[in-house]
Design a protein around this motif. Structure first.
Motif, PDB file in Angstrom:
ATOM      1  N   VAL A 308      16.202 -19.659  22.293  1.00 20.14           N
ATOM      2  CA  VAL A 308      16.019 -18.304  21.779  1.00 20.14           C
ATOM      3  C   VAL A 308      17.322 -17.864  21.125  1.00 20.14           C
ATOM      4  CG1 VAL A 308      15.642 -15.913  22.477  1.00 20.14           C
ATOM      5  CG2 VAL A 308      14.381 -17.761  23.596  1.00 20.14           C
ATOM      6  N   LEU A 325      14.382 -12.644  23.582  1.00 18.24           N
ATOM      7  CA  LEU A 325      13.410 -13.372  24.418  1.00 18.24           C
ATOM      8  C   LEU A 325      12.133 -12.546  24.598  1.00 18.24           C
ATOM      9  CD1 LEU A 325      13.192 -12.530  27.741  1.00 18.24           C
ATOM     10  CD2 LEU A 325      15.541 -13.362  27.704  1.00 18.24           C
ATOM     11  N   ARG A 326      12.289 -11.230  24.619  1.00 21.88           N
ATOM     12  CA  ARG A 326      11.094 -10.382  24.675  1.00 21.88           C
ATOM     13  C   ARG A 326      10.263 -10.553  23.409  1.00 21.88           C
ATOM     14  NH1 ARG A 326      12.203  -4.314  26.337  1.00 21.88           N
ATOM     15  NH2 ARG A 326      13.087  -5.517  28.050  1.00 21.88           N
ATOM     16  N   ALA A 329       8.309 -13.793  23.524  1.00 24.49           N
ATOM     17  CA  ALA A 329       7.090 -13.694  24.331  1.00 24.49           C
ATOM     18  C   ALA A 329       6.002 -12.946  23.562  1.00 24.49           C
ATOM     19  CB  ALA A 329       7.397 -12.988  25.658  1.00 24.49           C
ATOM     20  N   GLN A 332       4.815 -14.828  20.278  1.00 28.00           N
ATOM     21  CA  GLN A 332       4.082 -16.066  20.557  1.00 28.00           C
ATOM     22  C   GLN A 332       2.673 -15.771  21.060  1.00 28.00           C
ATOM     23  OE1 GLN A 332       4.844 -19.401  19.982  1.00 28.00           O
ATOM     24  NE2 GLN A 332       6.466 -18.509  18.731  1.00 28.00           N
ATOM     25  N   MET A 342       2.862 -18.344  26.676  1.00 22.80           N
ATOM     26  CA  MET A 342       4.264 -17.890  26.710  1.00 22.80           C
ATOM     27  C   MET A 342       4.434 -16.860  27.834  1.00 22.80           C
ATOM     28  SD  MET A 342       7.183 -18.659  25.665  1.00 22.80           S
ATOM     29  CE  MET A 342       6.875 -19.690  24.213  1.00 22.80           C
ATOM     30  N   THR A 347       9.056 -17.997  29.162  1.00 19.94           N
ATOM     31  CA  THR A 347      10.009 -17.283  28.307  1.00 19.94           C
ATOM     32  C   THR A 347      11.418 -17.356  28.896  1.00 19.94           C
ATOM     33  OG1 THR A 347       8.232 -15.780  27.681  1.00 19.94           O
ATOM     34  CG2 THR A 347      10.473 -15.076  27.188  1.00 19.94           C
ATOM     35  N   VAL A 397      11.855  -9.986  31.401  1.00 13.48           N
ATOM     36  CA  VAL A 397      11.288 -10.220  30.067  1.00 13.48           C
ATOM     37  C   VAL A 397      10.888  -8.911  29.379  1.00 13.48           C
ATOM     38  CG1 VAL A 397       9.426 -11.348  28.769  1.00 13.48           C
ATOM     39  CG2 VAL A 397      10.512 -12.528  30.696  1.00 13.48           C
TER      40      VAL A 397
END
Lengths: 454, 454
Positions: A308, A325-326, A329, A332, A342, A347, A397
């Motif tokens: 990421v 990273l959020r 997620a 995806q 995901m 994640t 996340v």
């Protein structure tokens, strides 16, 4: 640095496969730069120290009560000094972003400006719990100095275009060589800019050096489906096929973005899955309306690791890997039209173990396990935006903010303590950046470092 | 409350159309609940007080040096007490989210649990600079009490399904009546749940009450394209056509989500553009893989106002409108494949003036102008994630964190000062929520408040 214990902390355990879990009431033991043990609080405090025969002696204790320890995040693809252009190229097409804003602005780069920008970037990342960044930029020696000052870990790829000629390329390669022996926290990669700005001949030369000297190659490729179409139209092959025929994949590569990777590229990538990785920076793909995001499901199905990243702050605006990273997620799930894909655990794995692989540090960082480097972020999830805390993993996340990071260690060194940098004077860093900011966005000189016509 | 001046502050000016701008070195004058003047610092300090003939007398002064004043954000659609289920329904399909998790959990709702949740929600929102929320939930009288305790502004719609029978509907309508006269900061709307859970007959009854008594209607409709397809298959009409034929649009409505609004619906909506609005909560659309986002370009082309919302934290995980407005900008650029669309200025306008319209408070809130309510957030953009600050407007959309909010006023009352709530004891609020959290997610009783089969 000696011995350090983070006492009574919750620990995020990110296994190679399967669900992440939280182990509560743990002691995290660190000796010099490494994690030596993770054990229930109250267990023998000398656990992990036995091999050295040492008693506790001078052990620094950090009270982890109420905090969650996570592996320091990895920013798998960025151009750290571009923080100096944060907010200076908004609401423009990808063509204008390159040709009207950023590449004309980069005429203004100097070693000092790069160093000041990199120092600010390192400060921003460390305060957010990012302990490693994988960088691709000009004047990488200056970025290395900034990284060393700050204590962050970095993999640095000195950027080059074919348009600047063979001498500039050899100089960039020489910088990679120099940086690779500078410090244990610094690794170096070869940094051809992209398949559309570096010729096949220069990519072959790069791959030869990489193989001969054990470097990896970090470059942009198939950033958009449009780039892939254009490559097929002009050259008869996709960008992944270019990387294959020039030996870049075989040498080992970190591919930035790859949103234009096609199904037909997957068998090619699969043959090199043990030595390549892809970095995904989805905030950028949406902001520049790039039309697609990294096909992570396909890449994972053939065993290609994915990390990421933020990309540069001239488009991402922050170097906040929590935000990235959020976005991974969310985008995806959207891409695959599958809310069960995901997952929270997957994640978190991308941002830690995936990042470690993207950085070429697979067994060195990315997990809180004995033997790994002590790159650790402690978070406080007691804020109202995380409570009640039904699932701390989901909070990491979907709820957490970078400002929830309290304390950060890199290679066992406490670089952020109680939300304050221990290595840099933040006020000085900010003042220097503010003083120079106008020089970076000055377009009065004309010209550009390159023209975007992929 | 008397007089208050925010001295020497930068002010975000959000015009009805065109670019936002920042006016530096301003004094923001507040008298009781209203903004009386915005004037350059050092201008006559009595400006704006003349109509009252008053001298300065007891004027509270807040030093705004180095801070940016923005209109308090509006959360245009949420279910505030659902913070109690934050993180308890991850990585599930929209069907499972409703039928396996949330609607079975809501069997556990009690007045006390709703109030505890709403109190936490108000705390989270105020600390993030959200000064108004537009809510849709059960036990709305409890939410009103929590809002009043906290000092936040709210529009509350007591939720009802047709499945719970006419008495429950009349009780919900009665609650709307009661709440509408409770306090100047509280307004109330009618809250039928959705076109797929409330019959045409009950929607007609709702519209009749709305028209007769001057209420607006807040409901879910065309949340996904799948819902629209299903409506056409079952009923022969789209959800917007249902709202039209039942008189809901004519009565005036806030439509939550509307991702399934079709081109063919736009002429219908255009006829009622002066009395309807749509709330967009895109983090949720991605997380639940709903397949599309609100067609804001189409809605704006026919003059329908759009606000930004979080939806409930059981899916959005936060009530952070900064996060929502960023997601609106990103997903709209993505949806239209146009990086020049949904500009920084347009995004900020949605979250302020758009939110005001969504809340039914068009001329009351949403801008820092004399005569409007003094709903103000002061932000500190000096953090490394915002610096250097080439464009504060871009920082608000793409860099800022809720933790950059320092001070918040609602109706002239300082409700957050130096990042601390003045109205609620945050530790108490958090402790209460933690104590009750397990009771909300208990599925041992069986049953559900409703079944999702749109």
């Amino acid at each position: 640095m000696g011995r350090l214990v983070i006492r009574n902390v919750s620990v995020l355990v990110v296994p190679e496969v399967g669900e992440c879990r939280i182990d509560e009431f743990q002691d995290l033991h660190v000796h010099d730069d490494r994690i030596t043990a993770v054990a229930p609080t109250g267990a023998d405090p000398e656990v992990g120290l036995e091999e050295d025969g040492g008693g506790l002696g001078e052990v620094e204790v950090i009270d982890g009560t109420g905090l969650l320890a996570v592996p320091g995040l990895v920013n798998s693809h960025t151009h750290s000094p571009m923080v100096m252009m944060r907010g200076a190229a908004e609401d423009v097409s990808i063509d204008d972003w390159f040709n009207q804003r950023i590449w004309p602005m980069e005429v203004n780069l100097t070693p000092e400006r790069v160093r000041v920008g990199a120092r600010l970037a390192c400060a921003e990342m460390l305060l957010a719990g990012v302990t490693t960044f994988v960088d691709h930029y000009f004047h990488a020696d200056q970025i290395a100095q900034a990284a060393l000052e700050s204590g962050i870990r970095a993999d640095l790829a000195p950027t080059y275009f074919s348009s600047t000629g063979p001498e500039a390329i050899e100089a960039a390669i020489a910088t990679t060589r120099e940086l690779s022996t500078l410090d244990p926290r610094i690794t170096a990669s070869l940094g051809p800019h992209a398949t559309y700005t570096v010729t096949d001949e220069d990519l072959r030369r790069t791959a030869d050096v990489a193989r001969a000297e054990g470097f990896r190659i970090h470059l942009h490729a198939a950033e958009t489906e449009e780039q892939t179409r254009s490559s097929v139209d002009r050259l008869g092959v996709t960008p992944m096929e270019v990387l294959d025929r020039t030996g870049v994949l075989e040498a080992g590569a970190l591919i930035a973005h790859g949103c234009g990777i096609r199904e037909s590229d997957l068998p090619i990538l699969e043959r090199h899955a043990d030595r390549i990785a892809v970095a995904s920076c989805p905030k950028v793909y949406l902001k520049l309306a790039m039309g697609s995001v990294t096909p992570i499901r396909g890449l994972q199905s053939i065993g290609v690791p994915v990390g990421v990243g933020t990309d540069g702050a001239a488009v991402h605006n922050t170097l906040d890997v929590w935000e990235s990273l959020r976005m991974v997620a969310l985008t995806q799930k959207q891409r695959e039209q599958d809310a069960e894909w995901m997952t929270v655990s997957d994640t978190l794995r991308l941002a830690t173990r995936g990042g470690a692989k993207a950085a070429g540090l697979t067994d060195t960082i990315g997990a809180l396990e004995p033997g790994r480097q002590a790159d650790i972020a402690l978070l406080d999830l007691s804020g109202p935006h995380c409570q009640p805390l039904h699932d701390p993993r989901a909070a990491l996340v979907y709820s957490v903010r970078a400002s929830d990071v309290v304390t950060v260690l890199v290679a066992g060194q406490v670089v952020v303590r109680d939300r304050q940098l221990t290595t840099l004077d933040l006020d000085d860093v900010l003042a220097e950046a503010r003083d120079l900011a106008h020089t970076l966005v000055d377009l009065s000189k004309g010209g550009a470092v390159q023209h975007y016509a992929p």
